[in-house]
Structures are given as C-alpha cells and as structure tokens.
Design an enzyme around this catalytic site. Structure first.
Site, mmCIF file in Angstrom:
data_model
loop_
_atom_site.group_PDB
_atom_site.id
_atom_site.type_symbol
_atom_site.label_atom_id
_atom_site.label_comp_id
_atom_site.label_asym_id
_atom_site.label_seq_id
_atom_site.Cartn_x
_atom_site.Cartn_y
_atom_site.Cartn_z
ATOM 1 N N HIS A 128 -3.664 6.005 3.333
ATOM 2 C CA HIS A 128 -4.247 4.802 2.759
ATOM 3 C C HIS A 128 -3.788 3.709 3.385
ATOM 4 O O HIS A 128 -4.550 2.552 3.858
ATOM 5 C CB HIS A 128 -4.167 4.641 1.235
ATOM 6 C CG HIS A 128 -5.160 3.853 0.560
ATOM 7 N ND1 HIS A 128 -4.915 2.446 0.388
ATOM 8 C CD2 HIS A 128 -6.555 3.878 0.045
ATOM 9 C CE1 HIS A 128 -5.744 1.826 -0.210
ATOM 10 N NE2 HIS A 128 -6.763 2.694 -0.590
ATOM 11 N N ASP B 162 0.937 -1.407 -0.008
ATOM 12 C CA ASP B 162 0.016 0.078 0.024
ATOM 13 C C ASP B 162 0.884 1.117 0.053
ATOM 14 O O ASP B 162 1.930 1.156 -0.526
ATOM 15 C CB ASP B 162 -0.910 -0.092 1.316
ATOM 16 C CG ASP B 162 -2.227 0.628 1.023
ATOM 17 O OD1 ASP B 162 -2.167 1.873 0.626
ATOM 18 O OD2 ASP B 162 -3.506 -0.294 0.846
ATOM 19 N N SER C 38 -11.062 -0.964 -1.102
ATOM 20 C CA SER C 38 -9.742 -1.011 -0.451
ATOM 21 C C SER C 38 -10.072 -1.338 0.972
ATOM 22 O O SER C 38 -9.070 -1.880 1.801
ATOM 23 C CB SER C 38 -9.002 0.428 -0.598
ATOM 24 O OG SER C 38 -8.448 0.542 -1.969
#
Length: 768
Positions: free
Chosen positions: A216, A141, A546
């Site tokens: 994220h 990520d 996600s």
C-alpha cells in the site's frame, strides 16, 4: 539488492512476565506545554518521564513504559498504562487529556494524463512547477519498496540542504536504500507492538524497518512522487509510461501501518518527526470514522503541521455512499474523495442464452483461452457455510471442479475468493456486486480467469441460472480500453458528507482519481497481494480514497514548488476553486445514475492545470481556525487539546462579531426559526495586477442570495478585498427532517479567463 523469498521477520515484542498485566494498554497523554514543573527538568524527555515516575504503580523502571515523547505535533507522550495509572495522571493539573490509542486503517500509468498533466505541454503545470522540484512529500503509510523503478533517482536534483531527516536502518533496510528520490525513511511500531500483544495472539511476519510488506505504501508514494518509468504495465494490462504527480519531488517515508492497522500513537510520532524533518506536504491515506476533533490525533497533529507551513492531505475514507461518513474532516486538512478514470478493462460474460453481461478484470495470465470457452456455471446458496461468498472451506470440490463459480462480494477479499475457487478446482469465477456495492467496478489481478459484474448484471445472471437446468457462460476479455466511457464519476465507496463534527464546512474538499489506479508494487508480493500468488510485478492496480489522496498530495507539491510562499490554506484554496464540476464530456459529474451532489464531490474534480494559476485565493490564518472552533461551541479545554492555545472564546467572539471561516466553499445551515445568514469572505489576488472580477451566481433553490459588492477591482498583486453574502431562506422546514439545496458563487476575470468558483450548500434542519 537481492532479497531472499519470502524475507519476513517474526514480529515479537516480549515483556517481562512480572510486568505483563492484561489491563495495561497504550495511552496518549497530552500536557500543557508551559506546565509549571517543566523548568525543573533538563529536557522535555525528563519532564515527560517525571509523570510516569509519579503514576506507575509497580516497581518497574518507568522509562520502560514510555513509547514516544512528542514535542512538535503535540506536547506529551505515549506510554503503557493501567486504568488506575490513567486516573492518577488525569488528576494532574498539567495534564490536558489522556486518550487510549486508537486504531485506524489504510483506506499510475494514466491518471496524470487524465488530469491534464503532460511533459510535452509548453507552459503547463509540470513546466511551471519544474515537476515539483525542491518539494518534499512525507508519506505516512506501510513503508516503501526502495528498489522499485519508480524510486530511481537518476535525473533527480540534490537533497535540499534544509532537510533534517534520516534513513533509519532496520531489517533489510539500510542507509543505501535512500537516495535523491527517497531522501528519508523511518518506522514507528511501538503502539502497534503493544496493541498486538492484547489483540492478536498470533505472531505475524513483518519487516521491522521502513521496508514495505504490504504494498500500500509503495503504491501511494509512487502515485504522489514516483519518477518516470517507461513501458510500465500490470502483466501487460494498462500499459504506458508511469509517472507520479510530482515526478521531481523528493519523498520521505514514515511507516506507521502494520498487519493490525495504524495506531494513533505511532501516527503522532511520525507527524512529530516529519515536522522536524522539514517536509512540505504530508500525505495520509489512512483514517477511520469521524470523531470529535479534540479526540482526533490526526486533526491535532495536522494543526501543528499547518502552523509550520505544511499542507496536510488525507483520504476521506471508503465508507460511502453512507452520509456523514467522511473522515479526516478538520478544516485545516485537505480531505480527498475518490473518482473514476475513463480507462476500462472489459471482461464481458456471455451467457448460454447469448445475453451479454458487462464486467471488468485485469486477469492477464494463462487460462484465458479456457475461460473464453463455454463452461458450466455454479452458484451455491442455501447452506450455512457462506458458499455464495466463496469463503474458505465452503466450496465442495465435487460441485465446482472445472466450472465457472459465481461468488458474491462481501465478508472476504475479492481476490481471495478467486484463490479459494482455484484451490477447490474451479476453472473461472464471476464476482458479483451486491446492493451494497451496486455498480462499483474496482478490478483485481485475479489468480484465475475471472471478472466482476455490477449488481444489476448480477440480477440478470441469477435469473438466468434459475431459468435453466444447465447454465453456461464464457468470459470474453477485452484488454485495456481508454476514452470510451464517461469520467470522472464519484466512486461508490468514497465517503460522503456532510461533515459529522462540523457541518458548517463542506467536506470532502475535492475528489481525485481513486479507482483502478496503477502504481508501484513490491517485489515480495504478487499483484493480487495474496500470499499464494507467486507472480512478481513492478506495478499493480488498487482502488480507494487511499489512491485519490496521493494524487492531490503530489499536485500540492507542484503548487508548493511553483509558489513556495503560499500557505497551506492558499494551496488548498487553489485546488478547490479551480476544480471541475463536469466530466470530460462536459456533462455533470455522476454519482451512480444521478448527478453527484456536493457531499459526494466537494468542490469537484481536481484540475492541476487551473490550480497552478487560480487568480484569487481564500487564505486562512491559524488564529482564524481557533475563532472558528469557538463559533462551533467548543470549550476552552477542547480547543486547547487541538491547538495548544489557551484562549477565551468570549473575548474572541466579541472581537470578531459575525465571524465566518474564510473557507473556499459555503455551507449554510438554516435551523428552526432561521431565515437569514450573512457571511463575509476575503480573496487575495495572486494573479495579474489591475484585475477585475465580476460575479456569476447560481442561487440554491429556495434561497435568495445577495452579494455586495458584485465586482472586485484589484490594483496590485497580493491585494486582499472583502465581500459579503446574504442568504435569505424562502421556506421553512415544518417536519423533523433535513433538506438540501446547492448552487455556486463564481468570480470571473474575462481577461485572464480565471474562474474562481465556490460551491454553495444550503441545509434546512428542524433540529436545534
């Protein structure tokens, strides 16, 4: 560690001007692992460099062109090459393929409770799996913010002796940032840096280290394996105790995503290291649109990971509700769609005519009182500046100052619209869904009082604005409400099947919570992730597949801890055959205003409480996947690209007549002239010895289904039995069209209460 604010590093990648050719870009070169010239070199690296020595057409050192040397995820290397050099490499008989670097995109305080995970429940999943103790989750990520309380290692077990990873140092990141929770961290930026030279002239601020500049990666890592954090909230909203799905699992961070995206050369390098490091689960909340498997770097790397016993969990993508949009669709990958929770953040619009429009928001700050006063509404349309979308520079201050501004979704970010309204002097915002977004309700931590309403409510809002000379409204914020709405439901944005590259395998595999998920957040960013947002939080809310992906990654880690000898296919089977097809009210899972079909849900909503003890599993060996690729008509070279196995499909199919992949779901396709399909399956007893399973069948409409035998009697644990299913079509498709039907085949053990459910999807297609 005390950090300066903001602490960014200017990402500069300088190449010698004499070598800076505009047509040079990154390519991934795949080699035959047993190439005849391999034995002449002392190492794989020297062997890989030899190909560059032969092909690089300038006088520069060929090693300066090499970005990565791969060995586990794929045999080959990534390098900067010109088109003529690519053509020269392709002529080598030791080169399997040369592919341009491909850019992919990155696609909680309550969700564990919603899924039935509870530390107080005796004999529950967490107790049986010891909270994921001993498992290692690798997260590819944007990196991690290691100071987050979700990564505190108090109470964590020691680092497993088998772990071979490192804590790679970089800007504002050193070995002390790893601990018994985050046991490894690496970053991969070479592909990104080369691409940024040609695609973006701007120098962009970024940490050149595993540290997260975007948020994220911190969010997804904590969702999968974050430790317990009490009194967690987003500025008071959604409060509770935060836990990852596997709170005792270890986390290994592989930073592959940067400001311009996630490049396949970097992803493959990370997978290569993750296999070597010794992870048990790989979690990839990233992807793109579907491409053939032999061109899909994630599919290629994940095949090798699967061969090494690693479960690969990937996001299905956020391109829903478009059919055939599901990404990461290789059958050895667990492909995860997104669903909703029954937690809402109501922020209702009360119009001047007293009509109420339901909306949601997590705006928590100052100004709520002002927004709850009646304000004049303004909705600017009819210009060429994009004012209806509230684009930067499109809102005249004189028209919006002190007013509640209506902004349509699209073009720019949801939270960004609020910042633009605020800068123009607006007092509040109503964000309206369009026909594209329909009733999707992803919330944001806005920088001004704001709410988001669905497309139906937006229609009523515009009608009201057009009906009066002085439209007014107020926003009534309702805090956090749990348990009052139906859930789960399919997220509007979640990508849908059927699989574009392999419709014989039902995708996505399952769905998991992915809407309004609260999880850890970096201290260098505000909760809206906007650079202008000066607020600081430990948690924020995000939505997407996600967010769904790491839920399943964490649950897979729980299953690995409870059943360390299970294969990735066995873990995936347990997740799929125990999934829920009904919501918490016992009604069918919905997709908008209709019951969801299998192309939206796959096998259904993940249920960790049942997955820990599935009764039976459908296991698949790596060789079975190769035979399956042969049934799809893949050429020898294409199969070699994916698997690095040199096989004869003619011989394999002759030895395996009537082969069908032992997948936990059924996807039956009747093409012109087809009336009958026979499929064989094998199930292995992972429950009690002397178990008897009886058939429960719901045939798809238009199909007769015959199963033999209809009863499976197991005498001991780990025994495998077979059954055959014959599908007989009752109808033919005469027009150039496609029709679908669905049902299910379930093996039921009335003594152990195990229900091993396999959805059945049937497609009639007139195409050949």
């Amino acid at each position: 560690m005390e950090l300066k604010s903001p602490l960014f590093f200017v990402f500069v990648f300088l190449l010698s001007l004499s070598h800076a050719h505009d047509d040079i870009q990154t390519y991934i070169v795949q080699l035959h692992p047993d190439g005849p010239s391999r034995s002449y070199f002392p190492s794989k690296l020297h062997w890989h460099l030899s190909f560059l020595d032969k092909s690089v057409s300038t006088d520069e050192d060929s090693s300066s062109r090499l970005l990565y040397s791969y060995g586990l995820a794929m045999e080959g290397f990534a390098a900067r090459l010109s088109p003529s050099e690519v053509e020269m490499l392709k002529r080598s008989h030791e080169v399997v393929a040369v592919r341009p670097d491909r850019k992919l995109e990155i696609h909680t305080t309550y969700s564990y409770t919603f899924l039935g995970l509870s530390p107080a429940r005796e004999g529950g999943v967490w107790a049986e799996s010891r909270f994921g103790r001993g498992s290692i989750i690798g997260v590819l990520d944007t990196g991690v913010w290691p100071e987050s309380p979700s990564f505190d290692d108090r109470g964590m077990p020691p680092v497993p002796p088998r772990w071979k990873g490192i804590c790679q140092q970089g800007q504002e990141f050193n070995a002390s940032n790893c601990n018994r929770k985050i046991i490894g961290a690496r970053y991969f930026s070479k592909g990104h840096r080369v691409a940024s030279l040609t695609s973006s002239p701007d120098v962009v601020a970024e940490y050149v280290s595993p540290r997260d500049s975007h948020g994220h990666g911190t969010h997804t890592a904590s969702t999968a394996g974050g430790t317990t954090v009490s009194m967690a909230s987003v500025l008071g909203g959604g409060g509770g105790t935060a836990r990852g799905m596997a709170p005792a699992a270890h986390i290994a961070v592989y930073k592959v995503c940067w400001f311009s995206g996630c490049y396949s050369s970097d992803i493959l390098a990370a997978m290569d290291e993750a296999i070597r490091d010794g992870v048990d689960v790989l979690s990839l909340s990233l992807g793109g649109f579907p491409v053939p498997l032999y061109e899909d770097t994630i599919a290629i790397g994940s095949f090798r990971a699967m061969e090494h016993g690693i479960s690969v969990i990937c996001a299905a993508g956020n391109n829903g509700p478009i059919q055939n949009s599901v990404a990461n669709e290789a059958p050895w990958i667990a492909t995860i769609g997104a669903s909703t929770l029954d937690r809402r953040f109501p922020a209702v619009v009360r119009l001047g005519n007293r009509k109420l429009l339901y909306g949601e928001s997590m705006y928590p700050g100052k100004g709520i009182a002002a927004a709850q006063k009646e304000l004049e509404l303004v909705y600017i349309t009819g210009d060429n500046k994009g004012s209806n979308f509230c684009l930067r520079g499109s809102l005249p201050r004189a028209k919006v100052r002190g007013k509640m501004v209506v902004c349509d979704r699209g073009v720019n970010g949801r939270a960004e619209k609020g910042q633009i309204v605020k800068e123009a002097g607006g007092a509040a915002m109503i964000l309206t869904n369009t026909e594209i977004n329909l009733e999707e309700d992803s919330v944001d931590v806005h920088v001004l009082p704001a709410t988001q309403i669905g497309s139906d409510e937006a229609f009523h809002l515009r009608s009201y604005i057009n009906s009066t000379k002085l439209p007014k409204a107020r926003i009534i914020f309702g805090g956090t409400v749990v348990g009052k709405s139906r859930a789960p439901a399919v997220a509007q944005f979640s990508s849908r099947g059927p699989s574009y590259t392999d419709p014989s395998v039902l995708k996505p595999d399952i769905i998991a919570p992915g809407v309004n998920i609260i999880a850890a957040w970096p201290q260098n960013l505000g909760p809206s992730a906007l650079p202008e947002d000066s607020r600081r939080v430990n948690f924020t809310v995000m939505s997407g597949t996600s967010m769904a992906c790491p839920h399943v990654s964490g649950i897979a880690a729980l299953l690995h801890s409870a059943h360390p000898k299970w294969t990735p296919a066995a873990i995936k089977s347990a997740l799929m055959t125990t999934a829920d097809r009904h919501d918490h009210q016992g009604k069918p899972i919905m997709d908008g205003d209709k019951p969801a079909d299998l192309f939206a849900t796959g096998a259904g909503q993940v249920n960790p409480g049942r997955a820990i003890n599935p009764g039976l599993i459908y296991d698949i060996r790596p060789d079975d996947h190769i035979t399956h690729l042969c049934t799809l008509g893949y050429r020898r070279s294409e199969i070699f690209s994916i698997t690095q196995r040199n096989v004869s499909c003619h011989d394999l199919l002759r030895k395996n007549k009537g082969f069908s992949l032992n997948y936990p779901t059924f996807s039956v396709i009747f093409k012109n002239g087809d009336t009958t399909k026979t499929i064989k399956r094998q199930v292995t007893n992972v429950g009690s010895p002397n178990s008897i399973y009886s058939l429960e069948l719901k045939a798809p409409k238009g199909v007769t289904v015959r199963v033999r035998p209809r009863r499976l009697t197991f005498r001991h644990a780990n025994q495998t039995l077979s059954y055959r299913v014959r599908f007989i079509s009752k109808k033919r498709i005469k027009t150039k069209d496609t029709r679908f039907a669905e049902g299910h085949l379930t093996w039921v053990n009335t003594r152990s209460y195990n229900r091993v459910r396999s959805p059945v999807s049937v497609t009639w297609s007139s195409t050949k």
